[in-house]
Design a protein around this motif. Structure first.
Motif, PDB file in Angstrom:
ATOM      1  N   SER A  13      36.218  18.954  13.898  1.00  0.00           N
ATOM      2  CA  SER A  13      35.147  17.957  14.017  1.00  0.00           C
ATOM      3  C   SER A  13      33.949  18.324  13.151  1.00  0.00           C
ATOM      4  O   SER A  13      33.149  17.471  12.795  1.00  0.00           O
ATOM      5  CB  SER A  13      34.723  17.793  15.472  1.00  0.00           C
ATOM      6  N   VAL A  17      28.844  24.889  12.764  1.00  0.00           N
ATOM      7  CA  VAL A  17      28.176  24.513  14.009  1.00  0.00           C
ATOM      8  C   VAL A  17      27.329  25.677  14.504  1.00  0.00           C
ATOM      9  O   VAL A  17      27.448  26.791  14.015  1.00  0.00           O
ATOM     10  CB  VAL A  17      29.193  24.123  15.119  1.00  0.00           C
ATOM     11  N   LYS A  18      26.491  25.390  15.502  1.00  0.00           N
ATOM     12  CA  LYS A  18      25.758  26.444  16.190  1.00  0.00           C
ATOM     13  C   LYS A  18      26.614  26.962  17.337  1.00  0.00           C
ATOM     14  O   LYS A  18      27.409  26.217  17.905  1.00  0.00           O
ATOM     15  CB  LYS A  18      24.434  25.902  16.741  1.00  0.00           C
ATOM     16  N   GLY A  20      28.085  27.812  20.769  1.00  0.00           N
ATOM     17  CA  GLY A  20      28.032  27.037  21.997  1.00  0.00           C
ATOM     18  C   GLY A  20      28.282  25.554  21.811  1.00  0.00           C
ATOM     19  O   GLY A  20      28.423  24.825  22.780  1.00  0.00           O
ATOM     20  N   THR A  21      28.355  25.094  20.561  1.00  0.00           N
ATOM     21  CA  THR A  21      28.620  23.682  20.284  1.00  0.00           C
ATOM     22  C   THR A  21      30.109  23.398  20.475  1.00  0.00           C
ATOM     23  O   THR A  21      30.955  24.163  20.014  1.00  0.00           O
ATOM     24  CB  THR A  21      28.216  23.327  18.836  1.00  0.00           C
ATOM     25  N   LEU A  22      30.418  22.308  21.142  1.00  0.00           N
ATOM     26  CA  LEU A  22      31.807  21.921  21.349  1.00  0.00           C
ATOM     27  C   LEU A  22      32.424  21.476  20.023  1.00  0.00           C
ATOM     28  O   LEU A  22      31.869  20.628  19.330  1.00  0.00           O
ATOM     29  CB  LEU A  22      31.869  20.770  22.367  1.00  0.00           C
ATOM     30  N   VAL A  23      33.547  22.084  19.678  1.00  0.00           N
ATOM     31  CA  VAL A  23      34.266  21.750  18.448  1.00  0.00           C
ATOM     32  C   VAL A  23      35.598  21.123  18.851  1.00  0.00           C
ATOM     33  O   VAL A  23      36.278  21.618  19.746  1.00  0.00           O
ATOM     34  CB  VAL A  23      34.513  23.012  17.585  1.00  0.00           C
ATOM     35  N   LYS A  71      39.376  20.817  22.672  1.00  0.00           N
ATOM     36  CA  LYS A  71      37.917  20.924  22.553  1.00  0.00           C
ATOM     37  C   LYS A  71      37.528  22.285  23.096  1.00  0.00           C
ATOM     38  O   LYS A  71      37.925  22.655  24.210  1.00  0.00           O
ATOM     39  CB  LYS A  71      37.229  19.824  23.343  1.00  0.00           C
ATOM     40  N   THR A  73      34.549  25.931  22.482  1.00  0.00           N
ATOM     41  CA  THR A  73      33.356  26.505  21.859  1.00  0.00           C
ATOM     42  C   THR A  73      33.722  27.879  21.312  1.00  0.00           C
ATOM     43  O   THR A  73      34.669  28.528  21.769  1.00  0.00           O
ATOM     44  CB  THR A  73      32.205  26.640  22.869  1.00  0.00           C
ATOM     45  N   SER A  76      29.311  33.105  17.709  1.00  0.00           N
ATOM     46  CA  SER A  76      28.934  33.118  16.294  1.00  0.00           C
ATOM     47  C   SER A  76      29.907  33.986  15.490  1.00  0.00           C
ATOM     48  O   SER A  76      30.440  34.973  15.983  1.00  0.00           O
ATOM     49  CB  SER A  76      27.494  33.599  16.122  1.00  0.00           C
ATOM     50  N   VAL A 103      30.340  29.543  12.559  1.00  0.00           N
ATOM     51  CA  VAL A 103      29.521  29.347  13.755  1.00  0.00           C
ATOM     52  C   VAL A 103      28.277  30.209  13.624  1.00  0.00           C
ATOM     53  O   VAL A 103      28.358  31.435  13.557  1.00  0.00           O
ATOM     54  CB  VAL A 103      30.307  29.721  15.030  1.00  0.00           C
TER      55      VAL A 103
END
Length: 105
Positions: A13, A17-18, A20-23, A71, A73, A76, A103
């Protein structure tokens, strides 16, 4: 046994991302141009020979459109992800090309 050659593709997706963001990881499996509607896709660390333990990000079953969605998370770091379709009695196993996910903290 005769197996149909399967083709497996992976989309993410987002590529960055940062933490904790749902991917959303989406695997799509086809054989002879038609969707493969039964079986499981494993989303894995591409470097792993066997997709188990910490190398396995998750699994999802294929739906009637030949699509498996996971889906999750990530902490990093940089991840190299592939989607692996497990062979069935009808369709051969296949692995997608590797996608990179970055991440940030």
């Amino acid at each position: 046994a005769f197996y149909l050659k399967s083709i497996n593709s992976l989309t993410l997706s987002a590529s960055t991302v940062k933490a904790g963001t749902l991917v959303t990881l989406t695997g799509k499996v086809t054989a002879n141009g038609s969707p493969v509607t039964s079986g499981v896709v494993h989303f894995c660390a591409a470097s792993a020979v066997t997709c188990t333990g910490s190398s396995l990000y998750g699994t999802a079953s294929l739906n009637s459109s030949g699509i498996a969605v996971l889906k999750c998370t990530f902490a990093s770091g940089t991840y190299h992800v592939d989607a692996r379709f497990t062979a069935t009695s009808r369709d051969a196993a296949s692995t997608s090309v590797t996608k990179t996910l970055t991440v940030n903290p």
